[in-house]
Design a protein around this motif. Structure first.
Motif: not given
Length: 289
Positions: A68-69, A90-91, A102-103, A109-110
């Motif tokens: 998924s990442i 990313s952190e 987070n990703l 959002e985008l």
């Protein structure tokens, strides 16, 4: 020790207590040592299979998160290019689980930003087309297939606002009554305007001929504008061309109706002549009319 380490120690203690209880039971029953070994091996295989399955499930979860990442990173790169944004950072010290969350959140959002921009572009283009038909101006130049930048949308908004201002200004001067008048604006599309002008000239010629044949005097402002106004004063907007076509169709329908009525009357006259045995000479005299 952490709570998870404490629980792991308790699990090992439970296993040891269970094995001790089994040995006591087997000893009380009197099961021989050889059979005790076999039973102990069965317990070990059962526990090992259960633990191996649990480990495999957690390994599968880890692989899904890593996959998924990778997919999110790839999609983020594409979205950042389309939206003309900088790369997402990313952190570095975040865990796999937190990084994946987070990703994925950033991708959502985008995607929402992209959808909102394309929807606004579509709405602006619809307004632009309507205003261009009314004002005879050229469409705003923008790539419909690409995601517009914020600057592009801002320029487009200002362009549509200026067209609306021009439209209101013309309407306040009485321009919008009947067909919109006035010469074409310099940035009108030459090919489209030429095509519409040819259609206007052809339809106007037929309309005038039909009105003469029907003995019809132009009685609306639109009809008078079509027949009497200078061709250069007639704005070739889409609405005006449609109205022109409708007027031509109405006149053609009236002509067809009149012809049908005339044919029916002629047929009745001939039938009456036959019944009255009217001489041929008299028929020819009346037929002239």
């Amino acid at each position: 020790a952490s709570p998870s380490e404490v629980l792991a120690a308790e699990a090992a203690s439970c296993l040891n207590r269970a094995m001790a209880a089994l040995r006591d039971i087997w000893e009380e029953i009197g099961i021989p040592e050889e059979q005790r070994l076999e039973r102990t091996d069965v317990v070990k295989q059962h526990i090992k299979g259960l633990l191996d399955m649990m480990v495999a499930e957690e390994e599968s979860l880890k692989e899904r998160l890593l996959k998924s990442i990778a997919m999110c990173r790839k999609e983020l790169d594409t979205l950042c290019r389309e939206l003309q944004l900088g790369p997402f950072e990313s952190e570095k010290e975040s865990t796999i689980l937190q990084m994946e969350k987070n990703l994925r959140t950033r991708v959502e959002e985008l995607q929402k930003q992209k959808q909102e921009r394309k929807q606004e572009l579509k709405a602006l283009q619809e307004q632009d087309r309507d205003l261009c038909d009314i004002l005879c101006t050229a469409l705003f130049s923008i790539d419909s297939g690409a995601v517009p930048s914020l600057e592009d949308l801002d320029r487009y908004r200002r362009h549509v606002a200026s067209l609306n201002t021009l439209k209101v200004s013309r309407e306040s001067e009485g321009v919008a009554e009947g067909p919109v008048r006035g010469p074409l604006v310099p940035d009108a599309v030459p090919h489209l305007q030429e095509q519409r002008r040819e259609e206007f000239v052809s339809n106007k010629r037929q309309i005038i001929l039909l009105m003469e044949e029907l003995d019809h005097t132009p009685d609306t402002s639109f009809e008078r504008d079509v027949v009497y106004e200078n061709e250069e004063a007639f704005c070739l907007s889409k609405d005006n061309i449609v109205a022109l076509q409708n007027l031509l169709q109405q006149l053609e329908a009236r002509q067809a109706l009149n012809e049908a009525v005339c044919m029916e009357l002629r047929a009745r006259i001939v039938a009456l002549w036959e019944r009255l045995q009217t001489p041929e000479e008299e028929r020819e005299t009346s037929a002239v009319h």
